[in-house]
Scaffold this active site. Structure first.
Site, PDB file in Angstrom:
ATOM      1  N   ARG A 148     -11.578  -2.733 -15.818  1.00 28.69           N
ATOM      2  CA  ARG A 148     -11.638  -3.896 -14.914  1.00 28.69           C
ATOM      3  C   ARG A 148     -13.007  -3.886 -14.237  1.00 28.69           C
ATOM      4  O   ARG A 148     -13.183  -3.279 -13.183  1.00 28.69           O
ATOM      5  CB  ARG A 148     -10.530  -3.807 -13.868  1.00 28.69           C
ATOM      6  CG  ARG A 148      -9.130  -4.071 -14.408  1.00 28.69           C
ATOM      7  CD  ARG A 148      -8.116  -4.065 -13.272  1.00 28.69           C
ATOM      8  NE  ARG A 148      -6.876  -4.720 -13.640  1.00 28.69           N
ATOM      9  CZ  ARG A 148      -5.735  -4.074 -13.919  1.00 28.69           C
ATOM     10  NH1 ARG A 148      -5.681  -2.764 -13.881  1.00 28.69           N
ATOM     11  NH2 ARG A 148      -4.641  -4.759 -14.232  1.00 28.69           N
ATOM     12  N   ARG A 153       2.099 -13.678  -8.453  1.00 33.52           N
ATOM     13  CA  ARG A 153       2.327 -12.264  -8.756  1.00 33.52           C
ATOM     14  C   ARG A 153       2.352 -11.374  -7.520  1.00 33.52           C
ATOM     15  O   ARG A 153       2.832 -10.244  -7.571  1.00 33.52           O
ATOM     16  CB  ARG A 153       1.291 -11.741  -9.772  1.00 33.52           C
ATOM     17  CG  ARG A 153      -0.123 -11.876  -9.303  1.00 33.52           C
ATOM     18  CD  ARG A 153      -1.101 -11.653 -10.449  1.00 33.52           C
ATOM     19  NE  ARG A 153      -1.543 -10.277 -10.533  1.00 33.52           N
ATOM     20  CZ  ARG A 153      -2.398  -9.834 -11.447  1.00 33.52           C
ATOM     21  NH1 ARG A 153      -2.869 -10.648 -12.371  1.00 33.52           N
ATOM     22  NH2 ARG A 153      -2.779  -8.581 -11.461  1.00 33.52           N
ATOM     23  N   HIS A 173       0.830  -1.209   0.000  1.00 31.22           N
ATOM     24  CA  HIS A 173       0.000   0.000   0.000  1.00 31.22           C
ATOM     25  C   HIS A 173       0.863   1.257   0.000  1.00 31.22           C
ATOM     26  O   HIS A 173       0.570   2.230  -0.685  1.00 31.22           O
ATOM     27  CB  HIS A 173      -0.891   0.029   1.232  1.00 31.22           C
ATOM     28  CG  HIS A 173      -1.898  -1.067   1.241  1.00 31.22           C
ATOM     29  ND1 HIS A 173      -2.818  -1.234   0.242  1.00 31.22           N
ATOM     30  CD2 HIS A 173      -2.121  -2.060   2.111  1.00 31.22           C
ATOM     31  CE1 HIS A 173      -3.569  -2.281   0.506  1.00 31.22           C
ATOM     32  NE2 HIS A 173      -3.162  -2.807   1.638  1.00 31.22           N
ATOM     33  N   ARG A 197     -13.705  -5.435 -20.047  1.00 38.35           N
ATOM     34  CA  ARG A 197     -13.335  -6.821 -19.766  1.00 38.35           C
ATOM     35  C   ARG A 197     -14.420  -7.446 -18.903  1.00 38.35           C
ATOM     36  O   ARG A 197     -14.827  -6.869 -17.897  1.00 38.35           O
ATOM     37  CB  ARG A 197     -11.998  -6.884 -19.041  1.00 38.35           C
ATOM     38  CG  ARG A 197     -11.643  -8.324 -18.677  1.00 38.35           C
ATOM     39  CD  ARG A 197     -10.289  -8.451 -18.071  1.00 38.35           C
ATOM     40  NE  ARG A 197     -10.261  -7.969 -16.712  1.00 38.35           N
ATOM     41  CZ  ARG A 197      -9.148  -7.921 -15.968  1.00 38.35           C
ATOM     42  NH1 ARG A 197      -7.998  -8.286 -16.509  1.00 38.35           N
ATOM     43  NH2 ARG A 197      -9.184  -7.485 -14.740  1.00 38.35           N
ATOM     44  N   CYS A 214      -1.949  -4.850 -21.772  1.00 39.32           N
ATOM     45  CA  CYS A 214      -2.637  -4.110 -20.715  1.00 39.32           C
ATOM     46  C   CYS A 214      -2.096  -4.431 -19.319  1.00 39.32           C
ATOM     47  O   CYS A 214      -2.657  -4.013 -18.328  1.00 39.32           O
ATOM     48  CB  CYS A 214      -4.140  -4.316 -20.784  1.00 39.32           C
ATOM     49  SG  CYS A 214      -4.624  -6.028 -20.546  1.00 39.32           S
ATOM     50  N   ASN A 221       0.761  -9.178 -16.553  1.00 41.95           N
ATOM     51  CA  ASN A 221       0.857  -9.514 -15.120  1.00 41.95           C
ATOM     52  C   ASN A 221       0.636 -11.009 -14.919  1.00 41.95           C
ATOM     53  O   ASN A 221       1.412 -11.694 -14.259  1.00 41.95           O
ATOM     54  CB  ASN A 221      -0.195  -8.753 -14.305  1.00 41.95           C
ATOM     55  CG  ASN A 221      -0.146  -7.268 -14.549  1.00 41.95           C
ATOM     56  OD1 ASN A 221       0.890  -6.742 -14.913  1.00 41.95           O
ATOM     57  ND2 ASN A 221      -1.267  -6.584 -14.371  1.00 41.95           N
ATOM     58  N   ASP A 222      -0.447 -11.494 -15.508  1.00 43.49           N
ATOM     59  CA  ASP A 222      -0.727 -12.919 -15.357  1.00 43.49           C
ATOM     60  C   ASP A 222       0.148 -13.762 -16.273  1.00 43.49           C
ATOM     61  O   ASP A 222       0.568 -14.852 -15.900  1.00 43.49           O
ATOM     62  CB  ASP A 222      -2.211 -13.199 -15.630  1.00 43.49           C
ATOM     63  CG  ASP A 222      -3.047 -12.925 -14.382  1.00 43.49           C
ATOM     64  OD1 ASP A 222      -2.616 -13.336 -13.290  1.00 43.49           O
ATOM     65  OD2 ASP A 222      -4.104 -12.283 -14.496  1.00 43.49           O
ATOM     66  N   GLU A 268      -3.145 -14.172 -21.450  1.00 47.40           N
ATOM     67  CA  GLU A 268      -2.464 -14.124 -20.151  1.00 47.40           C
ATOM     68  C   GLU A 268      -2.126 -15.517 -19.636  1.00 47.40           C
ATOM     69  O   GLU A 268      -1.605 -15.674 -18.553  1.00 47.40           O
ATOM     70  CB  GLU A 268      -3.258 -13.302 -19.130  1.00 47.40           C
ATOM     71  CG  GLU A 268      -4.726 -13.566 -19.067  1.00 47.40           C
ATOM     72  CD  GLU A 268      -5.468 -12.578 -18.165  1.00 47.40           C
ATOM     73  OE1 GLU A 268      -4.856 -11.728 -17.512  1.00 47.40           O
ATOM     74  OE2 GLU A 268      -6.705 -12.695 -18.118  1.00 47.40           O
TER      75      GLU A 268
HETATM   76  C1  PEP Z   1      -2.901  -8.795 -16.425  1.00 45.92           C
HETATM   77  O1  PEP Z   1      -3.001  -9.934 -15.955  1.00 45.92           O
HETATM   78  O2  PEP Z   1      -1.852  -8.355 -16.930  1.00 45.92           O
HETATM   79  C2  PEP Z   1      -4.051  -7.886 -16.408  1.00 45.92           C
HETATM   80  C3  PEP Z   1      -4.012  -6.722 -17.013  1.00 45.92           C
HETATM   81  O3  PEP Z   1      -5.142  -8.271 -15.706  1.00 45.92           O
HETATM   82  P1  PEP Z   1      -5.255  -8.162 -14.109  1.00 45.92           P
HETATM   83  O4  PEP Z   1      -4.029  -7.444 -13.629  1.00 45.92           O
HETATM   84  O5  PEP Z   1      -6.518  -7.438 -13.839  1.00 45.92           O
HETATM   85  O6  PEP Z   1      -5.280  -9.606 -13.716  1.00 45.92           O
HETATM   86 MG    MG Z   2      -4.950 -10.745 -15.509  1.00 51.66          MG
END
Ligand code: PEP
Ligand code: MG
Length: 692
Positions: free
Chosen positions: A426, A589, A319, A462, A626, A578-579, A555
């Protein structure tokens, strides 16, 4: 008196949110309400106390209600508990199985590492090079701080035993509580103003703790035993934090930290050492060094007197790091405890982009750091001024820069910050922090307003991506040992078709108000995409709405490897790095110990991106990114060089990323991409990127 025994049947037992439901209902009645579990009995109007009961799903409690509205209260409480305390009610209507399961994290795991925006280095310039006396940590917020360091250690508060009178001590306590509430409300508003609502919510919890009747009763009881207000408060706070921490539950341990944090705030006021600042700093600007900073410490740092901070522990997703980025402090975290041995007043250079702290720099290093700082500032200002301009490379290649958003407030901010649309809405944010699912109409209104706010620019909606790190209390899920590998994203929506159908209906109805597109998360298999597309097509025919572009997120490595198969059927891809990084490297993650290694610039991830882009382009489709990687200055040229057409990034990053694109040529970006693909490790990719 009404007494009844009842089984807590909901998914998570009397955990944070269901407990809050129960407490909030109890508070609406005048009667005294007690709840007992095993040998322990507590006030049902005190959230802290109810939590410390630690009632598991299936646990039995006894409730006693005594007072003028006892009958109504008992009936209402029974009804609420039988209905699942806000968990699963809506789902039952939709015939969704409601098995008991241990609670997945209630709070959304923090967003993955937003690698901070580094000042783009113009051609010919070398990034700021660092000398020997260097401590390396993890970059948490960009920018430079140059100046003396100051070790921030929580002052040991000296609490004397002097007792005046019970009335006087109560009055002192009230004054301190009012003062603390004022500070918390101010911090709350400040963070809301910075559009970091998720962080602002921490201060709502703190306010709630200050009003907890059981806690206050315990403090008053201590005062009645001739303990002064400070002493009485400290004893009560410590006891509660200790009980909560002893329950050996990570979520309750976080609440224990909140109790400590808010307890300390009141105590400072009581012993009279407090100014408006939660932390005491010298009156000249300093680089703050600390073991760790709580969110309220971070939000209270005076931007005039703090040049940045470096913490021994913490992570870039904590945070405090999120708040630092929003408030514009450079920050480095996880730098190790040795930083707390640096003498106060030692001159240092904090580089929040590189994640370094240089102690006692030589004059040459210092001069170069000042230069780099000025360059960074100038670039920031220029980038801001040009944020509405498109991002076109020096050789004429346009990259679309769009925003990742969570709701209507973000949509307005995104448009104003220069976003050319929304690459990721999101939608799960509409579903979190509630006790029941938003209705189709509620969703329709939000999508319509966002479409309108973006004034005809594209908005990629999404579909609901919950499960994994994003549980929703009213959607019951089977217990999962590995929720990230379980029923999340599109898997969950296909298993609960009504949820998806309702959302798609709302999106389709809102589509005529702007340029909406739909994207499905966590697709691993062609059958999932086809099933999701079939839902849209069926509802589109039913609602007579026009054609809408449909895409999937890439992802999961399986989807990237089969990108050619998907590309033949979808309108676009958006790579969720990210995923994709998490699943490619098999690294959680949110794992604090893996934060430094879980890097989207790993060549394995880059190869999957390359494959995805090539397959999409061969089929005449476009590709976005993204995930957080899209705003990472070292990644931007590589992604563009790999052929990514659109970067969807957080709002504050938009001006700098646009500016960085304008400084590049496509040819140069392609060279960098090839160079990165030829590397064997992520650090090697980063070393090359830093020297380019
Ligand atoms: C990702 O996984 O990169 C993504 C943009 O989705 P989220 O971070 O919401 O899982
Ligand atoms: Mg994701």
């Amino acid at each position: 008196m009404q007494t009844f025994e009842i089984i807590i049947q909901n998914r998570t037992g009397l955990h944070a949110r269901p407990a809050k439901e129960l407490v909030n209902l109890a508070k609406t009645f005048k009667s005294n309400i007690r709840i007992a579990h095993g040998a322990k009995q507590v006030n049902a109007k005190s959230l802290i106390s109810v939590l410390t009961l630690g009632v598991e799903p299936g646990g039995q409690v006894r409730i006693e209600v005594e007072g003028e509205d006892e009958e109504t209260a008992a009936l209402a409480l029974q009804a609420l508990i039988n209905a699942g305390l806000g968990e699963g009610v809506a789902e039952e209507k939709e015939a969704i199985p409601a098995p008991a399961t241990p609670e997945a994290p209630v709070e959304k795991a923090p967003a993955p590492v937003a690698v901070p925006a580094m000042p783009p280095v113009a051609t010919g310039e070398r990034p700021f090079q660092l000398p020997q006396r260097l401590t390396r940590g993890i970059p948490a917020a960009p920018g430079f701080g140059i100046g003396p360091v100051f070790r921030l250690e929580r002052a040991k508060l000296i609490i004397d035993e002097t007792f005046t009178s019970a009335n006087q001590e109560r009055a002192l306590l009230q004054q301190a509580l009012d003062g603390a509430k004022g500070q918390l409300r101010q911090l709350h508003t400040q963070l809301l103003g910075q559009a970091i609502a998720s962080e602002a919510a921490i201060f709502e919890v703190h306010l709630e703790i200050l009003e907890d009747p059981d806690l206050l009763e315990a403090v008053y009881a201590n005062i009645d035993k001739r303990k002064n207000a400070a002493h009485a408060w400290q004893t009560a706070i410590e006891a509660r934090a200790k009980t909560m921490a002893a329950l050996n539950d990570p979520l309750l341990a976080a609440r224990a930290a909140d109790i400590h944090d808010v307890g300390y705030r009141v105590l400072r006021l009581l012993v009279g050492t407090d100014t408006q600042d939660a932390v005491q700093l010298p009156d000249h600007p300093v680089i703050v060094l600390a073991f760790d900073l709580s969110p309220s410490d971070t939000a209270s740092l005076d931007t005039q007197r703090v040049l940045g901070f470096c913490t021994a522990g913490g992570g870039p997703t904590a945070h405090s790091s999120i708040i630092a980025r929003a408030l514009g402090f450079p920050a480095v975290v996880s730098a190790g405890e040795s930083i707390m041995q640096i003498e106060n007043g030692t001159l240092a250079i904090l580089d929040g982009t590189a994640g370094t702290l240089v102690i006692e720099p030589d004059p040459e290093t210092l001069a170069r750091a000042h230069e780099a700082q000025q360059l960074y500032q100038a670039r920031r200002i220029a980038a801001q001024a040009a944020s509405a301009e498109p991002a076109i490379t020096r050789d004429g290649h346009r990259v679309e820069i769009v925003a990742n958003i969570g709701g209507i407030a973000d949509a307005r901010k995104a448009h104003a910050a220069g976003a050319e649309g929304v690459g990721l809405l999101r939608t799960e944010f509409l579903f979190l922090e509630r006790t029941s699912a938003p209705t189709e109409n509620e969703q329709f209104e939000v999508y319509r307003d966002i479409a309108t706010a973006l004034a005809g620019n594209p908005v990629i909606v999404r579909t609901l991506d919950i499960g994994g790190d994003k549980p929703v209390p009213y959607i019951t899920m089977l217990p999962e040992e590995n929720p990230f590998l379980g029923e999340r994203g599109i898997r969950l929506c296909l298993a609960r078709p009504e949820l998806l159908r309702q959302q798609v209906r709302a999106i389709l109805r809102a589509a005529p108000y702007g340029k909406l597109r739909i994207m499905f998360p966590m697709v691993a298999d062609l059958s999932e995409w086809r099933a999701a597309r079939a839902v849209v097509e069926e509802l589109r025919a039913e609602l007579y709405t026009p054609q809408i572009e449909l895409g999937i997120m890439i992802e999961i490595p399986a989807a990237a490897l089969l990108a050619d198969v998907f590309a033949a059927e979808v309108d676009f891809f958006s790579i969720g790095t990210n995923d994709l990084t998490q699943y490619t490297l098999a690294m959680d993650r949110g794992h604090p110990n893996l934060a430094g290694k879980s890097d989207g610039l790993h060549p394995a991830v880059l190869k999957l991106i390359q494959r995805t882009v090539e397959a999409a382009h061969a089929a005449g489709k476009w590709v976005g990114v993204c995930g957080e990687l899209g705003a990472d200055p070292q990644a931007v040229p590589i992604l563009i060089g790999l052929g990514v057409d659109e970067l969807s990034i957080s709002i504050p990053a938009i001006p700098m990323v646009k500016a960085q694109v304008r400084d590049l040529t496509l040819e140069e970006a392609r060279r960098r991409a090839q160079e990165a693909l030829a590397c064997a490790t992520a650090p090697e990719v980063r070393r090359k990127a830093a020297n380019d």
